[in-house]
Design a protein around this motif. Structure first.
Motif, PDB file in Angstrom:
ATOM      1  N   GLY A 219       4.574  -0.600   5.866  1.00 40.76           N
ATOM      2  CA  GLY A 219       4.409   0.093   4.598  1.00 40.76           C
ATOM      3  C   GLY A 219       5.746   0.451   3.991  1.00 40.76           C
ATOM      4  O   GLY A 219       6.756   0.572   4.689  1.00 40.76           O
ATOM      5  N   LYS A 220       5.772   0.644   2.682  1.00 45.34           N
ATOM      6  CA  LYS A 220       7.003   1.025   1.980  1.00 45.34           C
ATOM      7  C   LYS A 220       6.640   1.618   0.627  1.00 45.34           C
ATOM      8  O   LYS A 220       5.542   1.397   0.112  1.00 45.34           O
ATOM      9  N   GLU A 221       7.565   2.369   0.064  1.00 45.36           N
ATOM     10  CA  GLU A 221       7.327   3.016  -1.227  1.00 45.36           C
ATOM     11  C   GLU A 221       7.381   2.032  -2.385  1.00 45.36           C
ATOM     12  O   GLU A 221       6.469   1.978  -3.212  1.00 45.36           O
ATOM     13  N   VAL A 222       8.474   1.286  -2.462  1.00 46.14           N
ATOM     14  CA  VAL A 222       8.691   0.387  -3.597  1.00 46.14           C
ATOM     15  C   VAL A 222       9.278  -0.935  -3.117  1.00 46.14           C
ATOM     16  O   VAL A 222       9.737  -1.060  -1.978  1.00 46.14           O
ATOM     17  N   GLU A 223       9.263  -1.904  -3.996  1.00 44.93           N
ATOM     18  CA  GLU A 223       9.930  -3.172  -3.720  1.00 44.93           C
ATOM     19  C   GLU A 223      11.443  -2.993  -3.872  1.00 44.93           C
ATOM     20  O   GLU A 223      11.917  -1.941  -4.306  1.00 44.93           O
ATOM     21  N   ALA A 224      12.171  -4.039  -3.549  1.00 43.26           N
ATOM     22  CA  ALA A 224      13.629  -3.975  -3.599  1.00 43.26           C
ATOM     23  C   ALA A 224      14.162  -3.716  -5.003  1.00 43.26           C
ATOM     24  O   ALA A 224      15.305  -3.272  -5.161  1.00 43.26           O
ATOM     25  N   GLY A 226      13.360  -1.389  -6.778  1.00 40.97           N
ATOM     26  CA  GLY A 226      13.420   0.042  -6.982  1.00 40.97           C
ATOM     27  C   GLY A 226      12.515   0.533  -8.094  1.00 40.97           C
ATOM     28  O   GLY A 226      12.637   1.682  -8.538  1.00 40.97           O
ATOM     29  N   LYS A 227      11.573  -0.282  -8.526  1.00 40.20           N
ATOM     30  CA  LYS A 227      10.685   0.073  -9.643  1.00 40.20           C
ATOM     31  C   LYS A 227       9.209  -0.127  -9.306  1.00 40.20           C
ATOM     32  O   LYS A 227       8.376   0.696  -9.689  1.00 40.20           O
ATOM     33  N   THR A 228       8.913  -1.208  -8.618  1.00 36.83           N
ATOM     34  CA  THR A 228       7.522  -1.572  -8.360  1.00 36.83           C
ATOM     35  C   THR A 228       6.977  -0.799  -7.168  1.00 36.83           C
ATOM     36  O   THR A 228       7.371  -1.044  -6.024  1.00 36.83           O
ATOM     37  N   VAL A 229       6.081   0.132  -7.408  1.00 39.50           N
ATOM     38  CA  VAL A 229       5.504   0.951  -6.346  1.00 39.50           C
ATOM     39  C   VAL A 229       4.437   0.147  -5.613  1.00 39.50           C
ATOM     40  O   VAL A 229       3.528  -0.418  -6.227  1.00 39.50           O
ATOM     41  N   VAL A 230       4.555   0.092  -4.288  1.00 39.14           N
ATOM     42  CA  VAL A 230       3.645  -0.723  -3.475  1.00 39.14           C
ATOM     43  C   VAL A 230       3.103   0.053  -2.275  1.00 39.14           C
ATOM     44  O   VAL A 230       2.710  -0.534  -1.274  1.00 39.14           O
ATOM     45  N   LEU A 231       3.075   1.365  -2.370  1.00 38.11           N
ATOM     46  CA  LEU A 231       2.666   2.173  -1.228  1.00 38.11           C
ATOM     47  C   LEU A 231       1.220   1.924  -0.818  1.00 38.11           C
ATOM     48  O   LEU A 231       0.902   1.882   0.380  1.00 38.11           O
ATOM     49  N   ASN A 232       0.335   1.770  -1.788  1.00 35.99           N
ATOM     50  CA  ASN A 232      -1.096   1.571  -1.492  1.00 35.99           C
ATOM     51  C   ASN A 232      -1.339   0.131  -1.050  1.00 35.99           C
ATOM     52  O   ASN A 232      -1.781  -0.715  -1.814  1.00 35.99           O
ATOM     53  N   SER A 233      -1.030  -0.119   0.228  1.00 40.42           N
ATOM     54  CA  SER A 233      -1.163  -1.463   0.788  1.00 40.42           C
ATOM     55  C   SER A 233      -2.043  -1.436   2.024  1.00 40.42           C
ATOM     56  O   SER A 233      -2.362  -0.366   2.565  1.00 40.42           O
ATOM     57  N   LYS A 234      -2.433  -2.607   2.474  1.00 40.07           N
ATOM     58  CA  LYS A 234      -3.229  -2.722   3.695  1.00 40.07           C
ATOM     59  C   LYS A 234      -2.482  -2.111   4.868  1.00 40.07           C
ATOM     60  O   LYS A 234      -3.066  -1.412   5.706  1.00 40.07           O
ATOM     61  N   GLU A 235      -1.171  -2.369   4.926  1.00 44.05           N
ATOM     62  CA  GLU A 235      -0.356  -1.849   6.033  1.00 44.05           C
ATOM     63  C   GLU A 235      -0.341  -0.319   6.040  1.00 44.05           C
ATOM     64  O   GLU A 235      -0.451   0.313   7.094  1.00 44.05           O
ATOM     65  N   THR A 236      -0.220   0.268   4.853  1.00 43.63           N
ATOM     66  CA  THR A 236      -0.208   1.722   4.765  1.00 43.63           C
ATOM     67  C   THR A 236      -1.547   2.312   5.204  1.00 43.63           C
ATOM     68  O   THR A 236      -1.591   3.282   5.975  1.00 43.63           O
ATOM     69  N   VAL A 237      -2.639   1.731   4.719  1.00 43.47           N
ATOM     70  CA  VAL A 237      -3.966   2.234   5.075  1.00 43.47           C
ATOM     71  C   VAL A 237      -4.199   2.142   6.581  1.00 43.47           C
ATOM     72  O   VAL A 237      -4.710   3.086   7.205  1.00 43.47           O
ATOM     73  N   GLU A 238      -3.804   1.026   7.183  1.00 41.03           N
ATOM     74  CA  GLU A 238      -3.973   0.883   8.632  1.00 41.03           C
ATOM     75  C   GLU A 238      -3.134   1.908   9.384  1.00 41.03           C
ATOM     76  O   GLU A 238      -3.552   2.459  10.406  1.00 41.03           O
ATOM     77  N   SER A 239      -1.941   2.202   8.871  1.00 41.64           N
ATOM     78  CA  SER A 239      -1.090   3.194   9.522  1.00 41.64           C
ATOM     79  C   SER A 239      -1.726   4.584   9.461  1.00 41.64           C
ATOM     80  O   SER A 239      -1.615   5.371  10.409  1.00 41.64           O
ATOM     81  N   ILE A 240      -2.394   4.875   8.359  1.00 44.50           N
ATOM     82  CA  ILE A 240      -3.053   6.174   8.212  1.00 44.50           C
ATOM     83  C   ILE A 240      -4.214   6.305   9.191  1.00 44.50           C
ATOM     84  O   ILE A 240      -4.376   7.346   9.857  1.00 44.50           O
ATOM     85  N   LYS A 241      -5.020   5.278   9.298  1.00 44.01           N
ATOM     86  CA  LYS A 241      -6.161   5.309  10.211  1.00 44.01           C
ATOM     87  C   LYS A 241      -5.697   5.540  11.651  1.00 44.01           C
ATOM     88  O   LYS A 241      -6.285   6.339  12.391  1.00 44.01           O
ATOM     89  N   PHE A 242      -4.638   4.840  12.044  1.00 45.21           N
ATOM     90  CA  PHE A 242      -4.120   4.999  13.394  1.00 45.21           C
ATOM     91  C   PHE A 242      -3.538   6.399  13.590  1.00 45.21           C
ATOM     92  O   PHE A 242      -3.705   7.011  14.652  1.00 45.21           O
TER      93      PHE A 242
END
Length: 442
Positions: A219-224, A226-242
């Motif tokens: 998971g990550k906040e933004v792309e390189a 520095g503008k495109t927010v990408v936090l709501n991703s599959k990786e982030t959701v899986e990290s939250i569940k765990f």
């Protein structure tokens, strides 16, 4: 850079070189006399209350006295709880009065860049004399190539753990991945020895843990850009569940309300078996071997080791703890403040402070990598390389003002805290994504 409005700043916070006279600071130090122009000058330096008490004692005693003798400057050193620093900074900026030099943690300097004086002459002079700065120190102390502060130190957190307790749970070494960490933690919690971590609004341990945890899942906040927010991703959701399962099965659930001192106390009172921290737990246990003992009556420090946060599918990371001396633009003591910064950062003086830290932090420049302190205690050696490895908040973008606003609002920390308290993982990720987007759109 966009100026932060007064109301917004309150919300998110909770000249010349000395060489121009008397032969410069080198001449001052060599002669042992204060320059005439520096007589009766006072510099107010605001810092955190150090987690290594010996360092504060040194600064308030011997260093303060040496400063007056060597430079003619009266040093007014003030220390406050680290969680109170940002409110003090905001108040000083809005009133136009306060400390001349203030400690900044992580990428805080980015938030206040418009209110900081140009520190290029001092920063470059020190960097040149001491082998250059770590990249993480430069990143937070510069905006657009302009120095907005003088890097002071760079460190980070490792997991302090009770070696014997983990061995009793079947782990001869600290678990290196999340699945094994969870499994060992489950056994330890069943014995009344859970892992302990904060998910509260506290400046160091909370972001230091949850950002690294997020990155390890991909998971990550933004792309390189520095503008495109990408936090709501599959990786982030899986990290939250765990994280929710990990919290319930392996963690001290009181950690939702902890600050950066609660986990220290919990560890030293033997109610948790491991926690992300600087080296202060070990240093305190070693300083008071007769006070902090194991259940077997032996000195606890002998049973403490340090390890990196476990790795996930995307890797293993740390979040370097970077400290910067910020010279405030409102200060009417710019000249004296710069003279002071040159002196306190000089090798002989800084060496006294650095030695007192015992490896709790690294220097901001590469000069201190070869210091003898790193050979004094093998338990402290793992902290040596932390400034060279890891990521700063805002990854994959730069650690700029927007990233600083996100961490100051505890958005990433709250994303996990909300889920731990019952919010579905998908909703927590969506909420946090929206909050991060607000900061990056401003």
């Amino acid at each position: 850079m966009t100026r932060i409005a007064r109301r917004r700043l309150l919300k998110i916070s909770g000249t010349g070189a000395v060489a121009a006279h008397a032969g410069g600071m080198a001449a001052i130090l060599a002669s042992g006399r204060a320059p005439a122009l520096a007589q009766e000058q006072t510099v107010h330096w605001l810092r955190w209350t150090d987690f290594v008490p010996a360092s504060d004692a040194l600064l308030k005693g011997k260093i303060t006295q040496e400063c007056k003798k060597a430079t003619g400057i009266t040093l007014k050193l003030e220390t406050v709880n680290a969680n109170d620093l940002q409110s003090r900074i905001t108040s000083a900026i809005q009133s136009g009065t306060g400390a001349d030099v203030i400690m900044g943690f992580s990428n805080w300097p980015q938030l206040y860049a418009e209110s900081l004086a140009d520190a290029a002459d001092v920063a470059e002079e020190i960097g040149k004399a001491q082998g250059g700065y770590y990249e993480v120190s430069k990143q937070v102390a510069q905006v657009g190539g302009k120095w907005i502060g003088v890097p002071w130190s760079a460190g980070g957190g490792l997991i302090a753990y009770r070696k014997s307790w983990l061995e009793e749970a079947g782990a001869s070494t600290f678990p290196g991945d999340w699945d094994s960490y969870r499994a060992v933690g489950k056994k330890l919690k069943a014995k009344g020895r859970p892992f302990g971590q904060t998910a509260g609004h506290t400046f160091g341990d909370a972001p230091g843990w949850w950002y690294c945890y997020l990155w390890s899942w991909g998971g990550k906040e933004v792309e390189a850009d520095g503008k495109t927010v990408v936090l709501n991703s599959k990786e982030t959701v899986e990290s939250i569940k765990f994280a929710v399962a990990l919290w319930k099965e392996a963690m001290d659930e009181g950690g939702l309300a902890w600050d950066d001192t609660n986990n220290n106390r919990a560890f030293l009172s033997q109610t948790i078996s491991a926690t992300l921290n600087g080296a202060s737990i070990y240093i305190e246990a070693k300083r008071k071997p007769d006070t902090y003992k194991t259940e077997k009556g032996t000195p606890m420090f002998q049973d403490i080791q340090h390890a990196h946060i476990p790795k996930g599918a995307a890797g293993q990371y740390n979040n370097p703890g970077v400290f910067t001396d910020m010279l405030m633009k409102y200060s009417k003591n710019q000249k004296a403040a710069k003279d002071f910064l040159r002196w306190i950062h000089s090798k002989p003086v800084y060496d006294e402070w650095f030695t007192s830290q015992q490896g709790y932090t690294c220097g901001a420049t590469l000069e201190w990598e070869k210091h003898k302190v790193w050979d004094a205690d093998p338990v402290m050696k793992p902290f040596h390389d932390l400034p060279r490895v890891g990521r700063l908040v805002g990854y994959a973008g730069p650690p700029n003002r927007k990233a600083a606003e996100v961490v100051t609002k505890y958005i990433i920390v709250d994303m996990y805290a909300k889920a731990i308290q019952g919010m579905p993982a998908e909703e927590a990720a969506k909420w946090a994504h929206g909050e991060v987007a607000k900061s990056y759109a401003s």
